[in-house]
Design an enzyme around this catalytic site. Structure first.
Site, PDB file in Angstrom:
ATOM      1  N   LYS A 140      -5.880  22.578 -53.709  1.00 20.99           N
ATOM      2  CA  LYS A 140      -5.184  23.446 -52.745  1.00 20.99           C
ATOM      3  C   LYS A 140      -5.635  23.120 -51.325  1.00 20.99           C
ATOM      4  O   LYS A 140      -4.827  22.958 -50.420  1.00 20.99           O
ATOM      5  CB  LYS A 140      -5.495  24.905 -53.055  1.00 20.99           C
ATOM      6  N   ASN A 141      -6.953  22.974 -51.128  1.00 21.12           N
ATOM      7  CA  ASN A 141      -7.485  22.812 -49.774  1.00 21.12           C
ATOM      8  C   ASN A 141      -7.391  21.388 -49.240  1.00 21.12           C
ATOM      9  O   ASN A 141      -7.865  21.102 -48.147  1.00 21.12           O
ATOM     10  CB  ASN A 141      -8.918  23.347 -49.703  1.00 21.12           C
ATOM     11  N   CYS A 172      -9.910  38.284 -43.201  1.00 20.01           N
ATOM     12  CA  CYS A 172      -9.516  38.503 -44.602  1.00 20.01           C
ATOM     13  C   CYS A 172     -10.686  39.200 -45.289  1.00 20.01           C
ATOM     14  O   CYS A 172     -11.689  39.532 -44.663  1.00 20.01           O
ATOM     15  CB  CYS A 172      -9.170  37.183 -45.277  1.00 20.01           C
ATOM     16  N   ARG A 229     -13.257  35.469 -39.950  1.00 22.11           N
ATOM     17  CA  ARG A 229     -12.575  34.157 -39.930  1.00 22.11           C
ATOM     18  C   ARG A 229     -12.094  33.795 -38.516  1.00 22.11           C
ATOM     19  O   ARG A 229     -10.905  33.598 -38.274  1.00 22.11           O
ATOM     20  CB  ARG A 229     -11.394  34.159 -40.911  1.00 22.11           C
ATOM     21  N   ASP A 233     -17.061  28.641 -52.208  1.00 25.85           N
ATOM     22  CA  ASP A 233     -15.898  28.982 -53.047  1.00 25.85           C
ATOM     23  C   ASP A 233     -16.245  29.076 -54.522  1.00 25.85           C
ATOM     24  O   ASP A 233     -15.400  29.477 -55.327  1.00 25.85           O
ATOM     25  CB  ASP A 233     -14.775  27.954 -52.847  1.00 25.85           C
ATOM     26  N   ARG A 269      -2.580  32.591 -55.691  1.00 27.57           N
ATOM     27  CA  ARG A 269      -2.567  31.783 -54.468  1.00 27.57           C
ATOM     28  C   ARG A 269      -3.308  30.475 -54.670  1.00 27.57           C
ATOM     29  O   ARG A 269      -3.031  29.486 -54.015  1.00 27.57           O
ATOM     30  CB  ARG A 269      -3.240  32.560 -53.341  1.00 27.57           C
TER      31      ARG A 269
END
Ligand code: EPZ
Length: 434
Positions: free
Chosen positions: A23-24, A118, A123, A309, A401
């Site tokens: 994803k990243n 978030c 952030r 993460d 997500r």
């Protein structure tokens, strides 16, 4: 109606999985297509909510797409005619902010909504702004938007990040690709996803060296050409999540499509829990040989340290591992929302400032819990795998997500998991204590 996940504990993980595209990596590379005046092919894109959101944003800006089979995407950015990333999209997904650098570099203007904070922290994006100004951008932050222009184009410069920022490094690297002259980014993030983005841009004609180190050099070029065909790297965070799933259940797993070198720190810590690890160029195998894992302390750091993460997933492991351990979060200021959810499941955890001390218990017990951010939701699935009864996880839109076909993958390795529509409170409680 919001979906919920039902996870029934017991049994151990066993099987083989192919890891999805990262994803990243996919998000910055999709943003990077804005730099190309042409058509590019992207392969191994993960089928995720966030990727769909980014595609929607690029479409709004004027990009056209041809979706081939299994997320092989053709992207045509020859006719970009809008330079604004609106609040509703950026608020949905912070990574939308990654279009700022490319729009500024190629079109010399951009209006991008400020990404909100978030669940895991405020952030900020101050480092992005400061670095773009060093490349000659004129930036005004007003009415919740970043208004950026570079009337004469960006100019190469020495940019110093006082702390590593992954998307900050990516935004500046993309901006510098079409700047006049050479840029050097010092204090750059070293994450593999930064390297994946640099490899994609170089395939399109950029001249980037040093990606993956703290110093990245970008020699500006007049334009990037299309007709390049790039395959996104495997998702190391998804891979780490499933390795921990095997460890927490004393099981075994083989993961394909991921480079072990991107998970070295995690593999070293898994070996300390008692896991047997085997690996090849693009696969990793873990076997607990039926043993209960030992609790192991971690501290999250920027790459190549232990990834933030995977912090929540590791804490789930320590909840049932043998002994005491400490998990320290050094990257984000509020990334322990999952602690209280795990405590509801009987975990013996003590939170003090940025550290959680765990006393391992033999098993957790099922409860109704709520996900708070993408990775915390994955940790609650792991906790559910080792809880007596069926745990019901709410707010799982977070998980969609970032994890492709999450239930199918867990089912494929022997876990009992299913998704259903939201239930009433009484049914939820009854299920949880079964
Ligand atoms: C990227 O976020 C990832 N997102 C995050 O993954 C990941 O947790 C994070 O890097 C750290 O590895 C994407 O790549 C899309 P940072 P990013 O800028 O770039 C501070 C997930 O679950 N900072 O490296 O936003 C910041 O507050 C997500 O997939 C500033 O102070 O993270 C944090 O403390 C969650 N000013 C630290 O730097 C800035 O201008 C690292 O943040 C920018 C960052």
């Amino acid at each position: 109606m919001l979906d919920v996940l039902h996870v029934t504990g017991g049994g151990c993980v066993g099987g083989t999985l192919r890891v999805s595209g990262a994803k990243n990596s996919a998000l910055p590379i999709l943003a990077g297509t804005l730099l190309v005046n042409g058509i590019v092919q992207l392969r191994n894109l993960p089928h995720l909510q966030d990727v769909t959101t980014m595609i929607g944003l690029l479409n709004l800006l004027g990009a056209r797409f041809l979706v081939e089979e299994s997320m092989h995407l053709e992207v045509d950015t020859r006719d970009i005619h809008c330079f604004e990333a609106p609040y509703d999209l950026v608020n949905t997904m912070r990574a939308s902010f990654l279009v700022l650098g490319p729009l500024l570099a190629r079109f010399r203007r951009a209006r991008v909504s400020l990404p909100g904070g978030c669940a895991i922290g405020s952030r900020p994006i101050d480092l992005h702004i400061k670095a773009l100004q060093q490349l000659g951008a004129i930036i005004e932050v007003k009415n919740g938007y970043v208004h950026a222009v570079a009337p004469n184009g960006l100019v190469g410069a020495q940019v110093v990040f006082e702390r590593p920022t992954v998307t900050g490094t990516e935004n500046i690297m993309m901006a510098a690709v079409l700047a006049r002259g050479t840029s050097v980014i010092s204090g750059a993030a070293k994450e593999p996803e930064v390297v994946d983005l640099a490899n994609f841009l170089n395939l399109c004609g950029a001249r980037i060296t040093g990606a993956g180190t703290a110093e990245i050099k970008i020699e500006g070029v007049p334009a990037l050409q299309g007709s390049c065909d790039y395959t996104i790297m495997g998702d190391r965070i998804e891979a780490g999540t499933f390795l921990i799933a095997a460890a927490i259940t004393s099981g075994q797993i083989r993961l394909e499509g991921v480079h072990p070198k991107f998970l070295s720190c995690v593999l070293e810590h898994l070996i300390l829990t008692g896991a047997m690890i085997d690996q090849g160029d693009d696969w990793i195998a873990l076997d607990m040989q039926g043993r209960r894992p030992r609790a192991v302390s971690i501290e999250t750091e920027a790459f190549p340290g232990f990834p933030t993460d995977l912090q929540a997933q590791w804490l789930a492991l320590n909840c049932i591992a043998e002994g005491e351990a400490v998990v320290k979060e050094n990257v984000f200021e509020n990334r322990f929302m999952h602690v209280q959810e795990m405590q509801r499941m009987g975990a013996q955890l003590t939170l003090c400032n940025q550290s959680v001390t765990s006393q391992g218990v033999r098993a957790l017990h099922a409860a109704g819990v709520s996900a708070t951010d993408l990775r915390a939701s994955a940790s609650l699935i792991l906790a559910g795998l080792v809880a007596q009864g069926t745990t019901v996880i709410h707010q799982i839109h977070h998980i969609d997500r970032g994890y492709e076909h999450i239930e199918a993958k867990f089912l494929n390795i022997g876990c009992k998991i299913r998704r259903s529509l939201h239930q009433g409170a009484e049914e939820r409680t009854e299920k949880a204590v079964q």
